[in-house]
Scaffold this active site. Structure first.
Site, PDB file in Angstrom:
ATOM      1  CB  SER B  46      -2.031 -18.056   6.135  1.00 18.02           C
ATOM      2  OG  SER B  46      -1.444 -17.952   7.407  1.00 18.02           O
ATOM      3  CD  GLU B  47      -1.123 -22.871   9.596  1.00 16.46           C
ATOM      4  OE1 GLU B  47      -0.840 -22.538   8.424  1.00 16.46           O
ATOM      5  OE2 GLU B  47      -0.284 -23.297  10.414  1.00 16.46           O
ATOM      6  CG  ASN B  48      -3.804 -16.984  10.152  1.00 14.37           C
ATOM      7  OD1 ASN B  48      -3.171 -17.502   9.233  1.00 14.37           O
ATOM      8  ND2 ASN B  48      -3.735 -15.702  10.396  1.00 14.37           N
TER       9      ASN B  48
END
Lengths: 228, 210
Positions: B46-48
């Site tokens: 997840s890019e966060n």
């Protein structure tokens, strides 16, 4: 602990038209206590660098509603209807950057790098007016580094020196923002003695942190609530 | 039970994932792919700032800080790790993610996509879409083949804003899965209730059968 302040004690740090780097992704990892004090402070007309403008009427959303934000630099404002409306009326300037470009620009800002070439967004509307350079057969876009006057970040724990650790995905933009501003205010859930954080787990070393504010918010289920 | 269009697409994409793949799933249909991964060991990023998304959390395990890129609460796998946003996008841009599954609004016959600007709305959100398009080793786009008014999303040239020069590897719809080569569209796998000829007719572009 010298760095520990109340948010009101920090009001003199805030000046008109400053560029604020504000951590958080949605509401995760957002310095709510500091942000919610800003509408009551004199200064305003801020240029804000943050992924988005808060969420659920919290965080930067409140600062925006108080008319304190003149410009926003970030990657995702679509969910914030009032911001979109203000932008279409010309009341709010917006600079849109891909999320990875935003993060890397801040990282460079804090690492003494002037800018960087990224393959992201080449050939799109977001590349308009920007230099494109081919390196080893790949086209890259030049992006300038981003620095701020003040960084407002959120961490899980600080020790009394100001070393920080973060909770789960609440880390997001906070560690890079801590490196890229002249002055850094870290809001934390907990303050512990020096030695309680293992050196191996410290993500932000204390030299990056100028002030520490104890958060007034605690997690309750899937929300943050204010405690006295 | 008959699967919805969205589930047909998600299930078909899950077939493309291999043991050991690191995978980033975008919001919408791509998120549903997780339901169909089965026994395969894939690492969801997840890019966060998370590698190793686990199954959906129970109500009593919800943590407002622990979210995916669509801001939904998640759980984590025992081998998960957290990192900051700059590191996370380094992982994406640096070709360390094997597969990105993204939603899309349009795909042209070369495989260039438009998946970030919303028609007739000010363009004020891009998120991580362009970084994923530029940086993942393989990009699979997921979408229903036609818009609500019936026009095909597979087009001669994009009418909406491009997400980047990088061409996607595969376009999976509820009727068929397509790949692209030098402007030729291949209908690799037709599994819906339209024939090759019907698809070609409705899309209005020449298709090639593999």
């Amino acid at each position: 602990m010298e760095k520990l302040k109340t948010v009101d004690e920090l009001e003199p740090l805030f000046k008109d038209r400053m560029r604020l780097l504000v951590g958080g992704f949605g509401i995760s990892g957002t310095p709510l206590t500091v942000l919610h004090a800003l509408p009551g402070f004199k200064a305003g007309d801020y240029e804000v660098v943050s992924n988005n403008l808060g969420d659920y009427g919290k965080g930067l959303h409140k600062v925006f509603e108080a008319g304190k934000i003149a410009k926003a630099i970030g990657s995702f404002f679509t969910i914030n209807k009032e911001a979109v409306t203000a932008w279409s009326k010309g009341e709010l300037a917006i600079d849109l950057l891909p999320q990875g470009t935003l993060a890397e620009a801040i990282r460079c800002g804090g690492a003494g790098i002037g800018g960087f070439y990224t393959p992201t967004a080449v050939g799109t509307k977001l590349a308009e007016g920007k230099e494109v350079r081919e390196i080893d057969g790949v086209r890259y876009l030049f992006e300038k580094a981003i620095k701020g006057d003040l960084a407002l970040i959120k961490a899980a724990k600080a020790d009394k020196a100001g070393n920080l650790i973060y909770h789960t995905t609440a880390r997001n933009f906070n560690p890079v923002m801590a490196t890229a501003a002249a002055t850094v205010i870290a809001e934390v859930d907990e303050i512990v003695e020096i030695g309680e954080l293992r050196p191996e787990e410290i993500i932000t070393p204390h030299i990056y942190v100028d002030y520490v504010v104890k958060s007034k918010y605690v997690k309750k289920g899937d929300d943050y609530v204010e405690v006295n | 039970m008959k699967l919805t269009k969205r589930d047909v697409i998600a299930k078909r994409i899950a077939q493309e994932l291999k043991d050991g793949d690191s995978v980033n799933l975008g919001v919408g249909i791509p998120t549903l792919v997780a339901k169909y991964i089965g026994d395969k060991k894939v690492y969801l990023q997840s890019e966060n700032g998370l590698l190793g998304i686990g199954p959906p959390p129970n109500e009593d395990e919800l943590d407002i800080d622990l979210i995916d890129a669509g801001k939904n609460p998640v759980s984590i796998m025992p081998d998960a790790s957290y990192f900051d946003s700059a590191f996370s996008f380094g992982m994406i841009r640096g070709h360390h993610i094997d597969v990105a599954v993204l939603g899309t609004l349009e795909v042209d016959r070369y495989g260039e996509i438009a998946n970030w600007s919303v028609p007739n709305q000010p363009i004020l959100g891009v998120g991580g879409a362009m970084d994923l398009v530029a940086g993942a080793k393989k990009v699979i786009v997921a979408s229903t083949l036609f818009t609500k008014d019936g026009s095909p999303k597979l087009v001669e040239s994009l009418t909406l804003d491009s997400s980047g020069e990088r061409l996607v590897n595969q376009f999976v719809t509820e009727y068929a899965s397509f790949t692209f080569e030098d402007g030729k569209i291949f209908a690799d796998d037709i599994y819906g209730d339209m024939t090759f000829e019907e698809l070609q007719d409705k899309i209005g572009l020449p298709l090639t059968q593999k």
